[in-house]
Design an enzyme around this catalytic site. Structure first.
Site, mmCIF file in Angstrom:
data_model
loop_
_atom_site.group_PDB
_atom_site.id
_atom_site.type_symbol
_atom_site.label_atom_id
_atom_site.label_comp_id
_atom_site.label_asym_id
_atom_site.label_seq_id
_atom_site.Cartn_x
_atom_site.Cartn_y
_atom_site.Cartn_z
ATOM 1 N N GLY A 231 2.397 4.855 8.549
ATOM 2 C CA GLY A 231 1.859 4.912 9.914
ATOM 3 C C GLY A 231 2.563 3.843 10.716
ATOM 4 C CB ALA B 155 1.906 4.188 16.041
ATOM 5 C CG ASN C 62 5.280 7.512 11.154
ATOM 6 O OD1 ASN C 62 4.197 6.948 11.285
ATOM 7 N ND2 ASN C 62 5.708 8.437 11.990
ATOM 8 C CB ALA D 114 -9.648 5.341 13.486
ATOM 9 C CB SER E 235 -8.932 -8.629 15.795
ATOM 10 O OG SER E 235 -9.048 -8.887 17.171
ATOM 11 C CE LYS F 294 -10.557 -5.362 15.203
ATOM 12 N NZ LYS F 294 -10.623 -4.149 15.932
ATOM 13 C CG HIS G 173 -13.781 -9.366 16.750
ATOM 14 N ND1 HIS G 173 -13.068 -8.444 17.499
ATOM 15 C CD2 HIS G 173 -13.184 -10.548 16.976
ATOM 16 C CE1 HIS G 173 -12.090 -9.062 18.135
ATOM 17 N NE2 HIS G 173 -12.128 -10.332 17.830
ATOM 18 C CG ASN G 174 -13.495 -4.611 18.395
ATOM 19 O OD1 ASN G 174 -13.031 -5.573 17.792
ATOM 20 N ND2 ASN G 174 -12.798 -3.506 18.596
ATOM 21 C CD GLU H 31 -12.156 -7.460 22.424
ATOM 22 O OE1 GLU H 31 -11.824 -7.748 21.257
ATOM 23 O OE2 GLU H 31 -11.669 -6.487 23.035
#
Ligand code: NDP
Length: 474
Positions: free
Chosen positions: A9, A11, A32, A76, A128, A182, A185-186, A189
């Site tokens: 992957g 990207a 990829n 995801a 992150s 995570k 955490h977001n 944020e």
């Protein structure tokens, strides 16, 4: 086998993570689905380190040292499942699959269980810091078996951000723990950004400061206890002028905030766990309100207070700084409460202080403030809330007059401050000797015979409301 670790992957995130590994001297296999991306990576950045390009999954797996360490950095959701299903049959017991994407922790739990059954380690790693972090040092929150962390930890710690020599990566806990942390955490944020937005809005609309002047205020704040990446970039954004129009940049940006969903997940999960995270919820809702153009257009002419300006902009800015700091303490306290509740619910045994430590660098909420949180958990690892920590309690006490004034001013002038308001209401709710929840319980008993408990006796009771109102034991 020539590669220590592999990334599939490629990207922005996967490519930068692979480059980060290569730059740290780790031979990295790269793959990829669309091979053009693999070729482009090696052509453009091959000089940065030892890349081992693979065109097929078989070639990719064959190029990895055993036990194999395979990092998936794809979209995801269903794509992650498709990639796992493609690679799992090619792997052997003891091999490790790391999902560095933004997976929901429930998906990570499911995947970990399924792969454990066939002898594979599955590591859901929250990463992150966006593409810049992936390249130069992200904050990494890996969940999974202790055994897998022994094999992966040194590599991940090597490429993570470091603060004071400490890597921003640690073993969070089993299965979904990393992706859960995570997610929170977001959510934090979102709350932090909302509070900063409200501070800006109040300085602008209550004091009449121009964006460039507010940039200066934020710059000053960034020299103090609010010092953080988000405050720093806020000053940059507010000082920026649009080249096309010459207007403040913030005035030419459409005021509709978007979201990718992790804030929403945080609130949904908090509702399931019964954890009050008003600061995060109001932040998610504020973005939602901003996006309802029709609702806003229909409501524009609703009456409000006569517009007026505060006299003393400097004094008000000091008050807003205090309100911001106090509300931020509350929002983080709520997020950490959610981490502790998730940890208890799923048996993760997460060390909350360690989470504060690995958020100090690499990620969006990186801030000096996080050292305070670490210190609070060091002082009392079992504390039910950060608010009662000596430093935070003192800061809240010192801020409260200003905080109340700012919330009152926002209400009086009609400048919305849902983040500041909910934080103050949470603070006052926790402080309250008695809450109107007593009345709620009585109402519930009245209309639904839901029963109540008493302050003076053990047991559950019901009042025969429709009858003679005697009390019976339930
Ligand atoms: P994207 O989320 O845009 O995903 C693109 C990559 O997924 C491409 O490599 C693509 O391959 C691959 N892919 C999509 N579907 C499939 C499939 N069915 N089978 C195989 N490969 C597939 O990439 P990003 O780099 O932006 O993000 C990667 C992950 O990291 C995501 O989970 C994201 O949420 C997370 N993340 C992103 C951050 C960011 O700032 N962008 C920050 C932190 C995490 P192909 O080239 O063949 O189409």
């Amino acid at each position: 086998a020539q590669a220590r670790i592999g990334v599939t992957g490629l990207a922005v995130m996967g490519r930068n993570l692979a480059r980060n590994l290569a730059r740290h001297g780790h031979p990295v296999a790269v793959h990829n689905r669309t091979t053009a991306r693999t070729r482009a990576l090696v052509e453009e950045f091959g000089h940065e380190g030892a890349f081992v390009p693979a065109e097929t999954p078989e070639e990719f797996v064959a190029s990895l040292e055993r036990p194999r360490r395979l990092v998936i950095m794809v979209k995801a959701g269903a794509p992650t499942d498709a990639v796992i299903d493609g690679f799992a049959p090619l792997l052997e017991p003891g091999d490790m699959i790391v999902d560095g994407g933004n997976a929901h922790f429930a998906d990570t739990r499911r995947r970990e269980r399924a792969l454990r059954e066939i002898g594979l380690h599955f590591v859901g790693a929250g990463i992150s810091g966006g593409e810049e972090g992936a390249l130069n040092g992200p904050s990494i929150m890996p969940g999974g078996s202790v055994e897998s962390y022994e094999a992966l930890g040194p590599l991940l710690e090597d490429i993570a951000a470091t603060v004071d020599g400490t890597p921003c990566c640690t073993h969070v806990g089993p299965d979904g723990a990393g992706h859960f942390v995570k997610m929170v955490h977001n959510g934090i944020e979102y709350a932090d950004m909302q509070l900063i937005g409200e501070a800006y809005d109040l300085l602008r609309n209550a004091s009449g400061l121009a964006p460039a002047e507010i940039a200066e205020v934020f710059r000053t704040w960034n020299g103090g206890r609010l010092e953080s990446y988000l405050i720093e970039i806020t000053a940059e954004v507010l000082a920026h002028t649009d080249a096309a129009t010459g207007r403040p940049f913030v005035d030419v940006v459409l005021d509709r905030a978007e979201q990718k969903g992790t804030g929403r997940w945080t609130v949904q999960t908090a509702l399931d766990l019964g954890v009050p995270v008003g600061g995060i919820a109001e932040a998610v809702f504020a973005r939602s309100v901003s996006g309802h153009a029709d609702l806003r257009a229909a409501s524009r002419d609703l009456p409000g207070p006569v517009p007026s300006r505060l006299e003393d902009a400097a004094a008000f800015a000091d008050d807003v700084e205090k309100a911001l700091y106090a509300s931020k303490i509350v929002a983080y306290a709520q997020g950490f409460h959610q981490i502790q509740a998730g940890s208890a619910e799923y048996g993760w045994d997460i060390d909350p202080g360690a989470m504060a430590t690995i958020w100090r660098g690499g990620c969006i909420i990186r801030a000096r403030f996080l050292d305070r949180i670490r210190a609070a958990y060091d002082a009392d690892p079992g504390t039910p809330t950060l608010l009662t920590d000596a430093h935070f309690a003192e800061a809240l006490g010192d801020a409260q007059d200003a905080w109340r004034k700012v919330v009152a001013t926002s209400a009086r002038l009609g400048v919305p401050a849902p983040g500041f308001s909910t934080a103050l209401a949470y603070y006052d709710s926790l402080r309250a000797e008695r809450l109107p929840a007593a009345l709620t319980q009585a109402q519930r008993d009245f209309f639904g015979a839901h029963t109540y408990r008493r302050v003076d006796r053990d047991g559950s009771f019901h009042t025969l409301w429709g009858d003679d109102r005697t009390e019976v034991t339930a």
